[in-house]
Design a protein around this motif. Structure first.
Motif, mmCIF file in Angstrom:
data_model
loop_
_atom_site.group_PDB
_atom_site.id
_atom_site.type_symbol
_atom_site.label_atom_id
_atom_site.label_comp_id
_atom_site.label_asym_id
_atom_site.label_seq_id
_atom_site.Cartn_x
_atom_site.Cartn_y
_atom_site.Cartn_z
ATOM 1 N N ASN A 1 -8.686 -25.282 -9.624
ATOM 2 C CA ASN A 1 -7.573 -25.556 -9.572
ATOM 3 C C ASN A 1 -6.963 -26.591 -8.212
ATOM 4 O OD1 ASN A 1 -4.674 -24.149 -9.375
ATOM 5 N ND2 ASN A 1 -5.655 -22.532 -9.955
ATOM 6 N N THR A 2 -5.833 -27.307 -8.818
ATOM 7 C CA THR A 2 -5.029 -27.911 -8.052
ATOM 8 C C THR A 2 -4.690 -27.526 -5.932
ATOM 9 O OG1 THR A 2 -3.051 -27.952 -8.613
ATOM 10 C CG2 THR A 2 -4.250 -29.553 -9.301
ATOM 11 N N LYS A 3 -5.091 -26.259 -6.362
ATOM 12 C CA LYS A 3 -4.898 -25.549 -5.088
ATOM 13 C C LYS A 3 -5.872 -24.354 -5.111
ATOM 14 C CE LYS A 3 -1.189 -22.614 -2.900
ATOM 15 N NZ LYS A 3 -2.239 -21.030 -2.281
ATOM 16 N N GLU B 1 -1.259 -28.822 -14.727
ATOM 17 C CA GLU B 1 -2.301 -28.667 -14.128
ATOM 18 C C GLU B 1 -2.112 -27.294 -12.833
ATOM 19 O OE1 GLU B 1 -1.228 -31.311 -10.733
ATOM 20 O OE2 GLU B 1 -2.177 -32.896 -11.938
ATOM 21 N N ARG C 1 -1.527 -24.369 -10.694
ATOM 22 C CA ARG C 1 -1.122 -24.690 -9.223
ATOM 23 C C ARG C 1 -0.948 -23.249 -7.749
ATOM 24 N NH1 ARG C 1 0.910 -29.746 -8.225
ATOM 25 N NH2 ARG C 1 2.256 -31.007 -9.076
#
Length: 256
Positions: free
Chosen positions: A189-191, A240, A242
Protein backbone atom coordinates in the motif's frame (compact mmCIF):
# COMPACT_ATOMS: atom_id res chain seq x y z
CA UNK A 1 -5.71 -22.94 -17.32
CA UNK A 2 -4.12 -25.73 -15.23
CA UNK A 3 -4.31 -25.69 -11.45
CA UNK A 4 -1.32 -27.25 -9.68
CA UNK A 5 -1.25 -28.06 -5.98
CA UNK A 6 -2.85 -30.15 -3.28
CA UNK A 7 -6.36 -28.67 -3.09
CA UNK A 8 -8.72 -29.58 -5.97
CA UNK A 9 -5.89 -29.60 -8.52
CA UNK A 10 -5.74 -30.54 -12.17
CA UNK A 11 -2.21 -31.73 -11.42
CA UNK A 12 -1.39 -32.85 -7.89
CA UNK A 13 1.85 -31.46 -6.50
CA UNK A 14 3.19 -31.27 -2.96
CA UNK A 15 6.05 -28.77 -2.98
CA UNK A 16 7.52 -30.28 0.15
CA UNK A 17 8.08 -33.50 -1.84
CA UNK A 18 8.59 -32.21 -5.42
CA UNK A 19 7.41 -35.49 -6.95
CA UNK A 20 6.62 -35.64 -10.66
CA UNK A 21 4.02 -37.68 -12.50
CA UNK A 22 2.69 -38.19 -16.03
CA UNK A 23 0.07 -35.54 -15.21
CA UNK A 24 2.79 -32.90 -15.41
CA UNK A 25 2.58 -33.14 -19.19
CA UNK A 26 -0.59 -31.03 -18.91
CA UNK A 27 1.68 -28.06 -18.22
CA UNK A 28 3.18 -28.11 -21.70
CA UNK A 29 1.90 -25.27 -23.80
CA UNK A 30 0.98 -22.99 -20.88
CA UNK A 31 1.85 -19.32 -21.32
CA UNK A 32 2.96 -18.77 -17.72
CA UNK A 33 3.52 -20.60 -14.46
CA UNK A 34 2.34 -18.65 -11.40
CA UNK A 35 3.47 -19.61 -7.90
CA UNK A 36 1.18 -18.64 -5.00
CA UNK A 37 2.36 -21.39 -2.64
CA UNK A 38 4.08 -20.72 0.68
CA UNK A 39 4.62 -22.30 4.07
CA UNK A 40 4.89 -20.12 7.19
CA UNK A 41 5.17 -22.71 9.95
CA UNK A 42 8.43 -22.66 11.92
CA UNK A 43 7.52 -23.80 15.41
CA UNK A 44 9.65 -26.96 15.38
CA UNK A 45 12.70 -28.34 13.58
CA UNK A 46 10.48 -30.44 11.32
CA UNK A 47 8.38 -27.40 10.44
CA UNK A 48 11.46 -25.34 9.64
CA UNK A 49 12.67 -28.07 7.27
CA UNK A 50 9.22 -28.22 5.69
CA UNK A 51 9.20 -24.46 5.27
CA UNK A 52 12.54 -24.52 3.45
CA UNK A 53 11.44 -27.44 1.27
CA UNK A 54 8.24 -25.69 0.21
CA UNK A 55 9.43 -22.11 -0.07
CA UNK A 56 12.96 -22.54 -1.41
CA UNK A 57 13.37 -26.01 -2.93
CA UNK A 58 9.74 -26.07 -4.08
CA UNK A 59 10.03 -22.70 -5.80
CA UNK A 60 13.19 -23.78 -7.61
CA UNK A 61 11.40 -26.98 -8.63
CA UNK A 62 8.61 -24.91 -10.21
CA UNK A 63 11.20 -22.95 -12.17
CA UNK A 64 12.60 -26.24 -13.42
CA UNK A 65 9.12 -27.36 -14.45
CA UNK A 66 8.74 -24.18 -16.45
CA UNK A 67 12.03 -24.98 -18.18
CA UNK A 68 11.18 -28.63 -18.75
CA UNK A 69 7.77 -27.96 -20.28
CA UNK A 70 8.78 -24.88 -22.28
CA UNK A 71 6.72 -22.42 -20.26
CA UNK A 72 8.23 -19.05 -21.19
CA UNK A 73 7.15 -17.06 -18.12
CA UNK A 74 7.41 -17.56 -14.37
CA UNK A 75 5.57 -15.28 -11.92
CA UNK A 76 6.57 -15.82 -8.31
CA UNK A 77 4.63 -14.48 -5.33
CA UNK A 78 7.24 -13.79 -2.70
CA UNK A 79 6.72 -11.51 0.31
CA UNK A 80 7.82 -8.11 1.55
CA UNK A 81 9.49 -10.19 4.27
CA UNK A 82 12.17 -10.98 1.69
CA UNK A 83 13.44 -7.41 2.14
CA UNK A 84 14.16 -7.95 5.85
CA UNK A 85 17.64 -8.57 7.18
CA UNK A 86 18.84 -9.94 10.51
CA UNK A 87 18.49 -6.52 12.18
CA UNK A 88 14.76 -6.30 11.46
CA UNK A 89 12.50 -7.21 14.41
CA UNK A 90 10.32 -9.32 12.10
CA UNK A 91 13.18 -11.23 10.51
CA UNK A 92 12.63 -14.99 10.86
CA UNK A 93 12.95 -18.32 9.03
CA UNK A 94 10.07 -17.39 6.72
CA UNK A 95 11.73 -14.12 5.71
CA UNK A 96 15.02 -15.86 5.00
CA UNK A 97 13.28 -18.58 2.98
CA UNK A 98 11.64 -15.92 0.80
CA UNK A 99 14.94 -14.07 0.30
CA UNK A 100 16.63 -17.30 -0.74
CA UNK A 101 13.80 -18.33 -3.06
CA UNK A 102 13.90 -14.95 -4.82
CA UNK A 103 17.63 -15.39 -5.44
CA UNK A 104 17.12 -18.87 -6.91
CA UNK A 105 14.31 -17.67 -9.16
CA UNK A 106 16.43 -14.81 -10.49
CA UNK A 107 19.51 -16.91 -11.14
CA UNK A 108 17.75 -19.96 -12.60
CA UNK A 109 15.40 -18.03 -14.87
CA UNK A 110 18.17 -15.77 -16.20
CA UNK A 111 20.40 -18.76 -16.97
CA UNK A 112 17.58 -20.58 -18.74
CA UNK A 113 16.05 -17.65 -20.63
CA UNK A 114 12.76 -17.73 -18.73
CA UNK A 115 10.98 -14.41 -18.37
CA UNK A 116 10.35 -13.91 -14.67
CA UNK A 117 8.63 -11.49 -12.34
CA UNK A 118 8.89 -11.57 -8.55
CA UNK A 119 6.16 -9.88 -6.50
CA UNK A 120 6.68 -8.99 -2.85
CA UNK A 121 3.29 -8.20 -1.29
CA UNK A 122 2.79 -6.63 2.11
CA UNK A 123 0.39 -8.24 4.60
CA UNK A 124 -2.38 -9.85 2.56
CA UNK A 125 -6.02 -10.02 3.64
CA UNK A 126 -9.40 -10.54 2.04
CA UNK A 127 -10.64 -14.09 2.66
CA UNK A 128 -11.04 -16.39 5.64
CA UNK A 129 -7.81 -18.10 4.54
CA UNK A 130 -5.82 -15.13 5.83
CA UNK A 131 -7.33 -15.13 9.31
CA UNK A 132 -4.46 -17.12 10.82
CA UNK A 133 -1.84 -14.83 9.27
CA UNK A 134 -3.48 -11.46 10.00
CA UNK A 135 -4.83 -11.96 13.50
CA UNK A 136 -4.40 -8.30 14.44
CA UNK A 137 -6.43 -6.97 11.51
CA UNK A 138 -9.19 -9.54 11.87
CA UNK A 139 -9.38 -8.89 15.60
CA UNK A 140 -9.91 -5.20 14.84
CA UNK A 141 -12.59 -6.10 12.29
CA UNK A 142 -14.41 -8.25 14.83
CA UNK A 143 -14.30 -5.56 17.50
CA UNK A 144 -15.61 -2.86 15.16
CA UNK A 145 -18.39 -5.09 13.85
CA UNK A 146 -19.40 -5.89 17.43
CA UNK A 147 -19.35 -2.18 18.40
CA UNK A 148 -16.49 -2.74 20.86
CA UNK A 149 -13.72 -0.28 21.65
CA UNK A 150 -10.11 -1.11 20.74
CA UNK A 151 -7.23 -1.12 23.23
CA UNK A 152 -3.75 -0.87 21.72
CA UNK A 153 -0.75 -2.11 23.67
CA UNK A 154 1.94 0.47 24.43
CA UNK A 155 2.18 4.18 23.71
CA UNK A 156 2.92 4.02 19.97
CA UNK A 157 0.18 4.39 17.38
CA UNK A 158 2.06 1.92 15.20
CA UNK A 159 1.80 1.73 11.43
CA UNK A 160 0.68 -1.28 9.42
CA UNK A 161 0.56 -1.94 5.67
CA UNK A 162 -2.17 -4.16 4.21
CA UNK A 163 -2.95 -5.22 0.64
CA UNK A 164 -6.15 -6.95 -0.46
CA UNK A 165 -5.55 -10.26 -2.23
CA UNK A 166 -7.67 -9.00 -5.15
CA UNK A 167 -5.05 -6.30 -5.77
CA UNK A 168 -2.33 -8.94 -6.00
CA UNK A 169 -4.47 -11.09 -8.31
CA UNK A 170 -5.17 -8.12 -10.59
CA UNK A 171 -1.44 -7.46 -10.84
CA UNK A 172 -0.73 -11.10 -11.69
CA UNK A 173 -3.45 -11.09 -14.34
CA UNK A 174 -2.01 -7.99 -15.98
CA UNK A 175 1.52 -9.38 -15.83
CA UNK A 176 0.41 -12.47 -17.75
CA UNK A 177 -0.94 -10.18 -20.47
CA UNK A 178 2.22 -8.01 -20.49
CA UNK A 179 4.89 -10.67 -20.79
CA UNK A 180 7.68 -8.18 -21.44
CA UNK A 181 7.60 -6.90 -17.84
CA UNK A 182 10.36 -8.52 -15.79
CA UNK A 183 12.06 -7.91 -12.45
CA UNK A 184 11.29 -7.66 -8.75
CA UNK A 185 8.46 -5.45 -7.48
CA UNK A 186 7.08 -4.60 -4.06
CA UNK A 187 3.28 -4.85 -3.88
CA UNK A 188 2.49 -2.65 -0.91
CA UNK A 189 0.00 0.00 0.00
CA UNK A 190 1.44 3.38 -0.92
CA UNK A 191 0.28 4.64 2.49
CA UNK A 192 0.92 2.76 5.71
CA UNK A 193 -1.88 3.45 8.21
CA UNK A 194 -1.56 3.94 11.93
CA UNK A 195 -3.61 1.63 14.12
CA UNK A 196 -6.07 4.41 14.95
CA UNK A 197 -6.49 5.13 11.23
CA UNK A 198 -7.22 1.48 10.54
CA UNK A 199 -9.90 1.44 13.22
CA UNK A 200 -11.43 4.62 11.78
CA UNK A 201 -11.43 3.09 8.29
CA UNK A 202 -13.18 0.00 9.69
CA UNK A 203 -15.69 2.27 11.45
CA UNK A 204 -16.44 3.92 8.10
CA UNK A 205 -16.83 0.59 6.28
CA UNK A 206 -18.93 -1.14 8.94
CA UNK A 207 -20.78 1.91 10.29
CA UNK A 208 -19.04 1.40 13.63
CA UNK A 209 -18.22 3.70 16.51
CA UNK A 210 -15.20 2.02 18.11
CA UNK A 211 -12.83 4.25 20.08
CA UNK A 212 -9.07 3.63 20.36
CA UNK A 213 -7.29 3.75 23.71
CA UNK A 214 -3.72 2.85 24.64
CA UNK A 215 -2.59 0.42 27.34
CA UNK A 216 0.55 2.36 28.19
CA UNK A 217 1.93 -0.12 30.74
CA UNK A 218 2.40 -2.75 27.99
CA UNK A 219 5.31 -2.95 25.49
CA UNK A 220 4.92 -0.89 22.33
CA UNK A 221 3.72 -2.59 19.17
CA UNK A 222 6.48 -2.77 16.56
CA UNK A 223 5.82 -0.69 13.45
CA UNK A 224 5.67 -2.15 9.94
CA UNK A 225 6.07 0.71 7.51
CA UNK A 226 7.37 0.34 3.95
CA UNK A 227 8.59 3.02 1.60
CA UNK A 228 7.42 2.54 -1.97
CA UNK A 229 7.29 4.47 -5.20
CA UNK A 230 4.34 2.39 -6.40
CA UNK A 231 6.30 1.37 -9.50
CA UNK A 232 4.27 -1.75 -10.30
CA UNK A 233 1.01 0.22 -10.27
CA UNK A 234 2.45 2.81 -12.66
CA UNK A 235 3.81 0.18 -15.03
CA UNK A 236 0.46 -1.62 -15.19
CA UNK A 237 -1.60 1.59 -15.27
CA UNK A 238 -3.43 0.67 -12.06
CA UNK A 239 -4.86 2.90 -9.38
CA UNK A 240 -2.49 3.02 -6.42
CA UNK A 241 -4.03 2.02 -3.07
CA UNK A 242 -3.61 5.01 -0.75
CA UNK A 243 -4.40 3.56 2.63
CA UNK A 244 -6.30 0.57 3.91
CA UNK A 245 -9.67 2.20 3.27
CA UNK A 246 -9.07 1.85 -0.47
CA UNK A 247 -8.41 -1.85 0.00
CA UNK A 248 -11.31 -2.44 2.41
CA UNK A 249 -13.72 -1.42 -0.33
CA UNK A 250 -12.92 -4.60 -2.23
CA UNK A 251 -15.45 -7.32 -1.40
CA UNK A 252 -15.53 -6.49 2.29
CA UNK A 253 -17.86 -9.43 2.93
CA UNK A 254 -14.84 -11.71 2.59
CA UNK A 255 -13.60 -10.39 5.92
CA UNK A 256 -16.49 -12.02 7.75
Amino acid sequence: FVRIGRKDPDVFLDLSQCDTSDEMEKLRGCDALVNFAADTRDGSDDEILGLVKANVVGTLFLCQLANRFDIPRFIHTSSISATYDATDPYYNYYAESKRSADAFVTQYCEKNDISYCILRPASLFGTADFLGHQKLLYTLVEKVRNKQNVEIYGRVDAKRNYIHVDTLCEIVSKLIEHDSIMGVYDVVNTKSDRMSEIVQALNDVYCGSSIVTFKEDEPDIIERDFETDGEIYKILNMKEPRGIKDELGKRKELLT
